[in-house]
Enzyme design. Structure first.
Site, PDB file in Angstrom:
ATOM      1  N   GLU A 158       0.776  -1.239   0.039  1.00  0.00           N
ATOM      2  CA  GLU A 158      -0.191   0.125  -0.057  1.00  0.00           C
ATOM      3  C   GLU A 158       0.862   1.266   0.104  1.00  0.00           C
ATOM      4  OE1 GLU A 158      -4.010  -1.450   2.260  1.00  0.00           O
ATOM      5  OE2 GLU A 158      -2.283  -0.999   3.553  1.00  0.00           O
TER       6      GLU A 158
HETATM    7  C1  TNX Z   1      -4.364  -4.004   4.980  1.00  0.00           C
HETATM    8  S1  TNX Z   1      -2.761  -6.551   4.666  1.00  0.00           S
HETATM    9  C2  TNX Z   1      -3.199  -3.789   5.280  1.00  0.00           C
HETATM   10  C3  TNX Z   1      -2.859  -3.390   6.684  1.00  0.00           C
HETATM   11  C4  TNX Z   1      -3.979  -3.050   7.458  1.00  0.00           C
HETATM   12  C5  TNX Z   1      -5.231  -4.292   7.171  1.00  0.00           C
HETATM   13  C6  TNX Z   1      -6.250  -4.391   8.004  1.00  0.00           C
HETATM   14  C7  TNX Z   1      -1.781  -5.424   4.393  1.00  0.00           C
HETATM   15  C8  TNX Z   1      -0.424  -5.726   3.775  1.00  0.00           C
HETATM   16  N1  TNX Z   1      -2.102  -4.134   4.615  1.00  0.00           N
HETATM   17  O1  TNX Z   1      -1.902  -2.115   6.841  1.00  0.00           O
HETATM   18  O2  TNX Z   1      -3.795  -2.976   8.834  1.00  0.00           O
HETATM   19  O3  TNX Z   1      -5.517  -4.300   5.759  1.00  0.00           O
HETATM   20  O4  TNX Z   1      -7.225  -5.688   7.624  1.00  0.00           O
END
Ligand code: TNX
Length: 503
Positions: A319
């Site tokens: 992300e």
């Molecule tokens: C996505 S899974 C994210 C996290 C959040 C999560 C909450 C991932 C690699 N990144 O930063 O905490 O969703 O479910």
């Protein structure tokens, strides 16, 4: 083996039931007539020449003494004196973690190729004994163990869970309690999410403000905190004694606000950010084209690698919505070289599949089939499909804790899926194993962790260990039902899902 005074040719219904209800289900189990009964004269003998075996036997016997009141001495020797014999054998078919357990009326013979196999055999023995054996105080037994032979090796080498200690901070003692339960279900990896926008949780001596400033808060303004390097080492050792590797993760280039708040020079505009206590994602990025950034990455990975016996460092990589694509790819490829320079291999979330990386780098799948391309180039994968194994997803719409962006993940959903057919283009041989992440935006206490993790993580542990042919939800749910008493005896705050016919 010293014969018992009266051989037990009959087996109690309770002991048989315990043998039927093992989780993870063993690869093979052949029941035999009779049972072994633990008594005040029961003794353990451990093969000489391997200090690790003695430690494992002591760790097995100590809680048993508490619950049974029996002395259960552990001696070293090779003359088969004792009712429990723990032995290493030259049998490569048992691999690094497999074991063979033979129970007769006279005693218990536990054999393995490596000490970890003996450890997993002792976890099976705990489940063969009645649930009160898990109580911390003296219980009235029948301490029966049904006779039979179990031969057991795991399906995947990587059977893990991830705990997010960045969004909320959890103390070492809470993580140790969690590790106890992971080990009981034969999980062998604990990935610690040590940094994120909301907090930096590990002392880095060369950049001390990361922890002291970046670690000072948490989501919603909850208390912050961080592990000193000594505390982290203590946790690594505690986990290692339970055959669990700690896999440390430092997030980059995104999810990095705690670092950007601690040092102005990590920001592209050389202005420190404020600490952040919300739950948005994707707004932060390290400065990709500044020398300071790589000094920081090098120092952090150097210190972390020195603290970490596991061969991997997880660099996050998910992300990074505020990092331009070409800059992201350049950054990840450069970070991989830094990880290698410190003698470790790299892991990253599936977004790193866009970069051109070494085949030794593991990709952690979580939301898509983006890893399939990297697999074609020889990469291997950890599966963490959010809609199946995200332990922070709600069990049902009324679950107070947790999120629901990946859907509702009930106990059946988290169990009834098959890794080798989950992602098109990712076959069994491309998969090192599974990991169930527990993100902590909504979790504050150890009780919260346990409520979201259990019982789902128990089923995921079985997927990681047991062959697919031995698994079906309708059969599993009855075995799981019998584990309620064990979890209660261990003081675990599990969710009593209505999908499970709890006993
Ligand atoms: C996505 S899974 C994210 C996290 C959040 C999560 C909450 C991932 C690699 N990144 O930063 O905490 O969703 O479910």
């Amino acid at each position: 083996m010293t014969p018992a005074t009266t051989p037990n040719v009959n087996v109690s219904a309770a002991a048989l039931k315990n043998q039927n209800n093992l989780i993870p289900r063993p690869q093979s189990r052949v029941p035999a007539p009779g049972m072994f009964v633990l008594t005040a004269t029961t003794a353990l003998q451990v093969q000489t020449g391997n200090a690790e075996l003695k430690r494992i036997a002591d760790a097995f016997a100590a809680p048993l003494r508490r619950a049974t009141g029996f002395p259960l001495p552990v001696s070293l020797g090779d003359d088969a004196r004792g009712n429990f014999l723990f032995t290493l054998v030259d049998d490569p078919t048992l691999g690094d973690e497999g074991y063979e357990l033979r129970v007769t009326a006279d005693g218990v013979a536990l054999r393995a190729h490596k000490p970890a196999g003996i450890f997993y055999g002792t976890q099976t023995l705990r489940q063969l004994l009645p649930a009160p054996v898990e109580q911390a105080t003296l219980q009235t037994g029948a301490w029966d163990i049904a006779a039979g032979t179990i031969r057991d090796v795991p399906r995947f080498v990587w059977r893990g869970t991830m705990l997010d200690i960045a969004r909320h901070f959890f103390k070492v003692q809470d993580v140790k309690r969690y590790i106890d339960v992971l080990a009981y279900y034969k999980l062998n990896r604990l990935h610690l999410h040590l940094s994120d926008d909301q907090g930096w949780r590990i002392e880095i001596k060369s950049w001390d403000r990361l922890a002291t400033h970046g670690g000072s808060t948490a989501v919603g303004g909850a208390p912050g905190g961080y592990y000193t390097q000594d505390e982290y080492r203590d946790l690594v050792n505690y986990a290692a004694e339970r055959c669990i590797q700690i896999i440390p993760e430092i997030e980059m280039p995104g999810h990095s606000n705690a670092a950007l708040a601690s040092y102005a020079e990590l920001n592209a505009d050389e202005t420190a950010r404020s600490v952040y206590t919300g739950t948005d994602v994707g707004f932060s990025s390290l400065a990709i084209d500044q020398a300071n950034t790589y000094q920081f990455v090098d120092d952090v990975i150097r210190e972390l690698a020195a603290l970490t016996p596991a061969p991997y460092i997880h660099i996050g990589g998910d992300e990074a919505h505020s990092t331009p694509d070409d800059a992201y790819i350049r950054f990840i490829e450069r970070v991989e070289k830094i990880v290698h320079a410190h003698g470790k291999q790299m892991i990253g979330w599936e977004e790193i599949a866009r970069a051109n990386l070494s085949p030794t780098t593991l990709m952690q799948q979580w939301k898509s089939d983006a890893v399939a391309d990297a697999v074609k180039r020889g990469a291997r994968v950890i599966l963490s499909p959010a809609s199946k194994v995200y332990l922070d997803m709600k069990y049902d719409p009324s679950t107070k804790l947790g999120l629901d962006w990946a859907g509702i993940v009930d106990v059946k959903t988290s169990y009834a899926w098959e890794p080798s057919t989950e992602i098109a283009g990712v076959a069994e041989s491309d998969i090192v194993g599974l990991e169930a992440p527990l993100w902590s935006e909504t979790l504050v206490t150890r009780a919260d962790i346990e409520y979201m993790a259990f019982p789902r993580l128990i089923g995921i542990a079985e997927i990681g260990w047991s062959p697919e042919k031995n698994r079906a939800w309708d059969e599993y749910k009855n075995r799981l039902a019998s584990h309620g008493a064990r979890l209660r005896a261990m003081g675990v705050n599990y969710f009593a899902s209505p999908q499970v016919p709890w006993e």
